[in-house]
Motif scaffolding. Structure first.
Motif, PDB file in Angstrom:
ATOM      1  N   LEU A  39       0.827  -1.212   0.000  1.00  0.00           N
ATOM      2  CA  LEU A  39       0.000   0.000   0.000  1.00  0.00           C
ATOM      3  C   LEU A  39       0.854   1.252   0.000  1.00  0.00           C
ATOM      4  O   LEU A  39       0.451   2.293  -0.530  1.00  0.00           O
ATOM      5  N   GLU A  43       0.391   4.539  -4.454  1.00  0.00           N
ATOM      6  CA  GLU A  43       0.212   5.841  -5.091  1.00  0.00           C
ATOM      7  C   GLU A  43       1.372   6.179  -6.016  1.00  0.00           C
ATOM      8  O   GLU A  43       1.174   6.658  -7.137  1.00  0.00           O
ATOM      9  N   THR A  67      -8.600  -1.299   1.143  1.00  0.00           N
ATOM     10  CA  THR A  67      -7.823  -0.058   1.108  1.00  0.00           C
ATOM     11  C   THR A  67      -7.564   0.390  -0.334  1.00  0.00           C
ATOM     12  O   THR A  67      -7.649   1.582  -0.647  1.00  0.00           O
ATOM     13  N   GLU A  70     -10.589   1.946  -1.719  1.00  0.00           N
ATOM     14  CA  GLU A  70     -10.820   3.296  -1.188  1.00  0.00           C
ATOM     15  C   GLU A  70      -9.879   4.321  -1.817  1.00  0.00           C
ATOM     16  O   GLU A  70     -10.307   5.413  -2.201  1.00  0.00           O
ATOM     17  N   ARG A  71      -8.609   3.955  -1.923  1.00  0.00           N
ATOM     18  CA  ARG A  71      -7.603   4.908  -2.403  1.00  0.00           C
ATOM     19  C   ARG A  71      -7.576   5.032  -3.926  1.00  0.00           C
ATOM     20  O   ARG A  71      -7.309   6.105  -4.461  1.00  0.00           O
ATOM     21  N   SER A  72      -7.781   3.917  -4.611  1.00  0.00           N
ATOM     22  CA  SER A  72      -7.675   3.914  -6.080  1.00  0.00           C
ATOM     23  C   SER A  72      -8.757   3.011  -6.666  1.00  0.00           C
ATOM     24  O   SER A  72      -8.483   1.881  -7.082  1.00  0.00           O
TER      25      SER A  72
END
Length: 451
Positions: A39, A43, A67, A70-72
């Motif tokens: 994780l 990004e 996760t 949610e993030r990507s």
């Protein structure tokens, strides 16, 4: 650009096998030994796909999945799970995983699953791109294109839509002239009024006047009741005169009067009707030449073409072909279908004499006849496959280059010679409209020997 894959697995041996096999398939791969490490790279690396083991020390695969979602949310996730833990994999699918692989698995299983995920990712991205392209075109969503030529067209439509100016749309058959007319209507203050169409070339000459302006009972043999014309039906809205260049000369003064005075007189009647109609017209003919030859009134031409608008043929905006292929695939039930690059390349090389209409028909045929959701060169119609083997052997240009105009002139002359100087046959041979061939003949001063 290589597809990027992030592999997360705390099993060193399996992680290295996955990394090696995926790199062998041509992907850009990064590997992480834990969920937390993976994780942390998410990004910066920006993967198209994450492959994670379900059971790991510390953060498990389910937490990694949630996760990542949610993030990507555009990044797909494939879960690796042990045989017998399918229930957990199913729960992961419900939580948003694209697919799962059960251990032990072979290289083919990995390759096929990854390929399927990336094809889906590419399709989703193309759909998002299509939506972005169309998002600022509220009134002309069905006109597809992002080329410079189409952006210029959209800019003109925005400027002229909410005016009362008459618009004359020119362009070859199949370029989408009616779509443009509908878009102008949709972007105008008349959008809630009727949009009425009439094809001036499709109505018999002796009936066209009645179709346009209506008639009263007994006006001619067979007129057993009053008929409302297209002008009256379009009152408060827009009238689209398709193929207006085919309008017979004797009707043109009456059309001119209707445009100038905003009134019509039904056939056989004496009562003039005042109307509020905006006229948009279209033609695939060389209307300037028709004016010069006297087959189309100059005053009517200028009344119709307050705003002249030309639609480029598809061969002049080839960069739009891929976008159109995806749009027509979705339109005809092929949302999950992808075209291989080699197949798309052949579609882009083709000159599309039938323009966008021909492309849509071709895509629909391919979807009906396909054997899978991946369209290869072998699934294209034969004319494209033949081009693959013969298309590049036709020309042998000198190293120092060659003038394009001279080359075009020689091609036109050869086509005429092969077809006995029959212009219709030569145009068919070159897959272009006859009027386009005549324009080239005049442009280059081509004359038949002995005449």
């Amino acid at each position: 650009m290589k597809a990027k894959i992030l592999v997360i697995d705390d099993d060193t041996s399996l992680r290295r096998v996955l990394e090696y096999n995926l790199q062998e398939e041509g992907y850009a791969v990064e590997a992480a030994a834990s969920g937390e490490e993976g994780l942390a790279r998410l990004e910066e690396f920006g993967p198209h796909l994450v492959i994670t083991d379900m059971k790991m020390t510390g953060m498990d695969g389910m937490r990694v999945l949630k996760t990542v979602r949610e993030r990507s949310p555009e990044t797909l996730v494939i879960i690796i799970t042990a045989f017998g833990s399918v229930d957990a994999a199913v729960e992961a699918m419900k939580a948003g995983a694209f697919d799962y692989i059960t251990k032990p698995f072979n290289r083919d299983t990995l390759r096929i699953t990854v390929r399927k995920a990336l094809q889906f990712s590419g399709l989703s991205e193309e759909n998002r791109r299509l939506k972005r392209v169309l998002s600022d075109r509220e009134d002309f969503r069905t006109i597809i294109g992002s080329s410079k030529e189409m952006e210029q067209l959209f800019a003109v439509i925005r400027k002229v839509a909410d005016t009362e100016a008459s618009v004359l749309i020119t362009g070859e058959s199949g370029t989408g002239k009616e779509l443009v007319a509908r878009s102008i209507h949709a972007g105008s203050s008349r959008r809630d009024g009727p949009f009425v169409t009439i094809n001036c070339a499709a109505i018999p000459r002796d009936l066209l006047e009645s179709e346009l302006f209506g008639h009263i009972r007994g006006a001619f043999t067979g007129a057993i009741k009053d008929k409302t014309g297209k002008f009256q039906l379009a009152n408060g809205g827009t009238l689209f005169l398709d193929e207006v260049g085919e309008l017979q000369l004797e009707l043109q003064p009456k059309l001119l009067r209707a445009l100038q005075e905003k009134e019509v007189e039904p056939v056989g009647g004496s009562k003039v009707e005042k109307l509020d109609v905006r006229v948009i017209s279209a033609t695939n003919l060389d209307i300037d030449r028709a004016v010069e030859e006297g087959s189309f009134r100059e005053d009517l031409y200028y009344r119709l073409a307050v705003i002249p608008l030309h639609l480029p043929p598809l061969r002049e905006r080839r960069e739009d072909i891929q976008l159109l292929v995806r749009y027509f695939s979705s339109k005809h039930g092929g949302e999950a279908v992808t075209f291989e690059k080699s197949a798309l390349a052949l579609l882009k090389e083709y000159d599309w004499p039938g323009n966008v209409r021909e492309l849509e028909n071709t895509v629909e045929r391919i979807l009906i006849m396909r054997n899978s959701d991946t369209i290869t060169v072998d699934e294209l119609p034969s004319k494209f496959r033949e081009k693959r083997t013969t298309g590049r052997a036709i020309l042998r240009l000198p190293e120092e280059g060659y003038p394009l105009e001279q080359l075009e002139r020689e091609i036109v002359v050869e086509a005429l010679e092969r077809n006995g100087w029959n212009q219709t046959a030569a145009a068919r041979f070159l897959r272009i409209p006859r009027h386009t061939l005549i324009y080239r003949i005049e442009k280059y001063g081509i004359e038949q020997p002995g005449k």
